[in-house]
Write a protein that holds these residues in place. Structure first.
Motif, PDB file in Angstrom:
ATOM      1  N   GLU A 123     -10.805  -3.457   5.329  1.00 53.77           N
ATOM      2  CA  GLU A 123      -9.497  -4.085   5.159  1.00 53.77           C
ATOM      3  C   GLU A 123      -8.361  -3.062   5.067  1.00 53.77           C
ATOM      4  O   GLU A 123      -8.567  -1.856   5.174  1.00 53.77           O
ATOM      5  CB  GLU A 123      -9.498  -5.010   3.944  1.00 53.77           C
ATOM      6  N   VAL A 124      -7.145  -3.569   4.868  1.00 52.02           N
ATOM      7  CA  VAL A 124      -5.937  -2.741   4.932  1.00 52.02           C
ATOM      8  C   VAL A 124      -5.890  -1.711   3.803  1.00 52.02           C
ATOM      9  O   VAL A 124      -5.544  -0.557   4.014  1.00 52.02           O
ATOM     10  CB  VAL A 124      -4.673  -3.642   4.895  1.00 52.02           C
ATOM     11  N   MET A 125      -6.236  -2.147   2.583  1.00 53.14           N
ATOM     12  CA  MET A 125      -6.261  -1.213   1.465  1.00 53.14           C
ATOM     13  C   MET A 125      -7.573  -0.451   1.464  1.00 53.14           C
ATOM     14  O   MET A 125      -8.643  -1.065   1.590  1.00 53.14           O
ATOM     15  CB  MET A 125      -6.105  -1.957   0.136  1.00 53.14           C
ATOM     16  N   PRO A 126      -7.563   0.877   1.330  1.00 52.23           N
ATOM     17  CA  PRO A 126      -8.824   1.630   1.318  1.00 52.23           C
ATOM     18  C   PRO A 126      -9.705   1.218   0.145  1.00 52.23           C
ATOM     19  O   PRO A 126      -9.232   1.024  -0.969  1.00 52.23           O
ATOM     20  CB  PRO A 126      -8.361   3.088   1.190  1.00 52.23           C
ATOM     21  N   GLY A 127     -11.004   1.074   0.425  1.00 50.34           N
ATOM     22  CA  GLY A 127     -11.946   0.615  -0.580  1.00 50.34           C
ATOM     23  C   GLY A 127     -12.075  -0.892  -0.614  1.00 50.34           C
ATOM     24  O   GLY A 127     -12.820  -1.433  -1.435  1.00 50.34           O
ATOM     25  N   GLN A 128     -11.362  -1.566   0.288  1.00 51.01           N
ATOM     26  CA  GLN A 128     -11.395  -3.028   0.349  1.00 51.01           C
ATOM     27  C   GLN A 128     -12.051  -3.473   1.659  1.00 51.01           C
ATOM     28  O   GLN A 128     -11.827  -2.865   2.706  1.00 51.01           O
ATOM     29  CB  GLN A 128      -9.968  -3.566   0.256  1.00 51.01           C
ATOM     30  N   TRP A 129     -12.867  -4.542   1.566  1.00 50.51           N
ATOM     31  CA  TRP A 129     -13.609  -5.044   2.717  1.00 50.51           C
ATOM     32  C   TRP A 129     -13.479  -6.551   2.825  1.00 50.51           C
ATOM     33  O   TRP A 129     -13.018  -7.209   1.886  1.00 50.51           O
ATOM     34  CB  TRP A 129     -15.098  -4.661   2.610  1.00 50.51           C
ATOM     35  N   GLU A 130     -13.880  -7.070   3.964  1.00 49.96           N
ATOM     36  CA  GLU A 130     -13.875  -8.510   4.182  1.00 49.96           C
ATOM     37  C   GLU A 130     -15.109  -8.903   4.973  1.00 49.96           C
ATOM     38  O   GLU A 130     -15.585  -8.158   5.823  1.00 49.96           O
ATOM     39  CB  GLU A 130     -12.627  -8.931   4.972  1.00 49.96           C
ATOM     40  N   TYR A 131     -15.630 -10.083   4.669  1.00 46.60           N
ATOM     41  CA  TYR A 131     -16.638 -10.686   5.533  1.00 46.60           C
ATOM     42  C   TYR A 131     -16.265 -12.145   5.743  1.00 46.60           C
ATOM     43  O   TYR A 131     -15.511 -12.732   4.959  1.00 46.60           O
ATOM     44  CB  TYR A 131     -18.049 -10.547   4.956  1.00 46.60           C
ATOM     45  N   VAL A 161      -9.663  10.058  -8.477  1.00 44.59           N
ATOM     46  CA  VAL A 161      -9.561   9.471  -9.812  1.00 44.59           C
ATOM     47  C   VAL A 161      -8.180   9.759 -10.403  1.00 44.59           C
ATOM     48  O   VAL A 161      -7.751  10.911 -10.487  1.00 44.59           O
ATOM     49  CB  VAL A 161     -10.660  10.017 -10.741  1.00 44.59           C
ATOM     50  N   GLY A 162      -7.501   8.701 -10.759  1.00 43.86           N
ATOM     51  CA  GLY A 162      -6.164   8.847 -11.326  1.00 43.86           C
ATOM     52  C   GLY A 162      -5.095   9.122 -10.296  1.00 43.86           C
ATOM     53  O   GLY A 162      -3.920   9.303 -10.644  1.00 43.86           O
ATOM     54  N   GLY A 163      -5.472   9.163  -9.019  1.00 43.09           N
ATOM     55  CA  GLY A 163      -4.513   9.462  -7.960  1.00 43.09           C
ATOM     56  C   GLY A 163      -4.564   8.407  -6.865  1.00 43.09           C
ATOM     57  O   GLY A 163      -5.253   7.392  -6.982  1.00 43.09           O
ATOM     58  N   TYR A 164      -3.851   8.686  -5.798  1.00 43.82           N
ATOM     59  CA  TYR A 164      -3.734   7.725  -4.703  1.00 43.82           C
ATOM     60  C   TYR A 164      -4.054   8.382  -3.364  1.00 43.82           C
ATOM     61  O   TYR A 164      -3.757   9.567  -3.162  1.00 43.82           O
ATOM     62  CB  TYR A 164      -2.321   7.147  -4.659  1.00 43.82           C
ATOM     63  N   PRO A 165      -4.648   7.624  -2.457  1.00 51.03           N
ATOM     64  CA  PRO A 165      -4.863   8.141  -1.094  1.00 51.03           C
ATOM     65  C   PRO A 165      -3.568   8.054  -0.304  1.00 51.03           C
ATOM     66  O   PRO A 165      -2.521   7.648  -0.833  1.00 51.03           O
ATOM     67  CB  PRO A 165      -5.920   7.187  -0.537  1.00 51.03           C
ATOM     68  N   GLY A 166      -3.631   8.428   0.959  1.00 52.19           N
ATOM     69  CA  GLY A 166      -2.466   8.278   1.815  1.00 52.19           C
ATOM     70  C   GLY A 166      -2.105   6.818   1.980  1.00 52.19           C
ATOM     71  O   GLY A 166      -2.914   5.929   1.717  1.00 52.19           O
ATOM     72  N   PRO A 167      -0.887   6.521   2.387  1.00 55.13           N
ATOM     73  CA  PRO A 167      -0.429   5.129   2.501  1.00 55.13           C
ATOM     74  C   PRO A 167      -1.253   4.327   3.499  1.00 55.13           C
ATOM     75  O   PRO A 167      -1.945   4.879   4.358  1.00 55.13           O
ATOM     76  CB  PRO A 167       1.029   5.271   2.950  1.00 55.13           C
ATOM     77  N   GLN A 168      -1.167   3.001   3.380  1.00 53.52           N
ATOM     78  CA  GLN A 168      -1.898   2.089   4.251  1.00 53.52           C
ATOM     79  C   GLN A 168      -1.482   2.291   5.705  1.00 53.52           C
ATOM     80  O   GLN A 168      -0.357   2.642   5.997  1.00 53.52           O
ATOM     81  CB  GLN A 168      -1.641   0.645   3.819  1.00 53.52           C
TER      82      GLN A 168
END
Length: 432
Positions: free
Chosen positions: A252-260, A207-214
């Motif tokens: 998907e490429v960004m964490p927390g993102q998905w595709e169908y 929260v308020g931060g970022y994960p490691g890069p893509q």
């Protein structure tokens, strides 16, 4: 909702008389519950577990699940039909339920219905009635049995499509004899982002931060790389149950993102299936307590956006010599680039920057196996001389009725002037 895993048959929950509590168990009290094995010779078959839900607010065992799962078919022929329609923003979904006297097989067997359009931003208060026309039926994975989901479009009482009804215009295009004869196929790649409730920050991110890069997240596996897989899997099965032509899914490429992916679907069916699949995803994230967003650029900066890449082919493209037909279609698409961009989703300018596997929104381009182009042609299509093209411009929040029908209109019904065609062919290095 707190969940307690308790084994069945061979195990039981035992609370001693000396327990410090009497009455309903509190959340803290569960730590003192001792699971003891029943004395039985057949203990090796202890494999299954039941989930008991505990209502966190008042610590009362939740008994709603039994009622929600009731099978009413032995007692009545009546079914529940969930009428679904698109709201005033053109992207939000609304629904309400009604009882139907018996199971149905076709939308024509269902009655029209109405709703208060002034409450959805689709009609004035003094004349608020909007009429729902049933258009497609899907099995209801939430209620099960013979219950159904009914996808509708919306009309005035006089029978005119309201402005947010894009299906009516799409149906006109797909009913054109030239379009029908070309049997247009669509494969739509719907990307979406899952957000944490309240903070509106991607699932799995601090929260308020970022994960490691893509890099490690695309099709990734592991608790530090994949966030929301249960939602994706639940949605996958719900779509299959409903009869939606879902063909795959991936992180998907960004964490927390998905595709169908949905398709191949023919004509108007592509839009119907995408809209119903979105409805299922909204309901599943609702139950999971996670927020769904179709924003094309949910996080600014060095993060991928979310698109809705649309794979498209006609019978002529799929037949021998189809690559030349594809190149002619690309030429037409280049000449109507701005018309398509204006109809391909809100906020798309934040996504189509020329970075993160996108083309610049102001420039039309095409290429073989190039994900940085407006239109991508696959290596197999080039090699075989026939196949399909991928329009990478649509945003994740695009209306599939608009995108699919516009592709058909531009490539099958619209004819450019000879001068414009020649100039575009020269600019794009196309020989058609």
């Amino acid at each position: 909702m707190a969940q307690i895993l308790a084994p069945t048959m061979q195990w039981q929950t035992k609370i001693t008389k000396s327990s410090a509590f009497a009455g309903p168990l509190s959340g803290k009290s569960w730590s003192s519950v001792v699971l003891k094995q029943r004395k039985s010779a057949n203990t090796r078959s202890c494999r299954k577990f039941r989930v008991f839900a505990i209502k966190a607010e008042n610590d009362v065992v939740n008994r709603l699940e039994g009622l929600l799962n009731l099978d009413v078919t032995p007692y009545t022929d009546k079914i529940i039909a969930e009428y679904i329609w698109i709201g005033g923003s053109g992207i939000d979904l609304r629904s309400k339920s009604r009882t139907i006297s018996k199971p149905v097989q076709h939308p024509s067997e269902l009655p029209k219905w109405n709703y208060d359009g002034s409450s959805t931003g689709q009609a004035p208060g003094e004349d608020s009635e909007v009429i729902l026309y049933p258009q497609a039926i899907f099995k209801d994975p939430f209620r099960g049995g013979n219950n159904i989901l009914v996808l509708c479009d919306a009309y005035t009482p006089a029978g005119e499509p309201i402005p947010t009804n894009k299906r009516a215009r799409a149906a006109e295009i797909f009913s054109h004899p030239k379009v029908i004869s070309e049997i247009p196929w669509y494969g739509i790649e719907q990307e979406y982002t899952l957000l944490q409730t309240n903070v509106r920050w991607p699932l799995g991110w601090p929260v308020g931060g970022y994960p490691g890069p893509q890099g490690p997240y695309y099709c990734g596996v592991g608790a530090d790389k994949s966030f929301g897989r249960d939602i994706s899997d639940a949605h996958y099965k719900a779509c299959l149950y409903a009869g939606i032509n879902i063909s795959g899914t991936n992180g998907e490429v960004m964490p927390g993102q998905w595709e169908y992916q949905v398709g191949p679907s023919v004509g108007i069916e592509a839009g119907d299936h995408i809209w119903c699949s979105r409805y299922l995803l909204e309901r599943i994230t609702e139950q999971a307590g996670v927020v769904l967003t179709l924003d094309p650029k949910p996080i600014e900066g060095d993060w991928n956006g979310a698109g809705c890449h649309t794979n498209y082919s006609t019978k002529s493209m799929r037949d021998e010599g189809g690559f030349e037909v594809i190149k002619k279609a690309i030429l037409n698409l280049s000449l109507r680039h701005q018309d398509h961009i204006s109809a391909y989703g809100e906020g798309n300018e934040r996504r189509l920057t020329g970075k993160h596997e996108t083309a610049n929104i102001n420039t039309f381009s095409w290429g073989v196996a190039n994900r940085g182009c407006s239109i991508r042609v696959g290596r197999d299509t080039e090699k075989q001389g026939k196949g399909y093209l991928e329009d990478r411009r649509p945003a994740s929040n695009m209306d599939p009725y608009i995108v699919t029908s516009l592709l058909a209109e531009t490539t099958l019904l619209w004819e450019p002037t000879l001068e414009a065609e020649a100039l575009a062919a020269q600019k794009l290095s196309l020989k058609v």
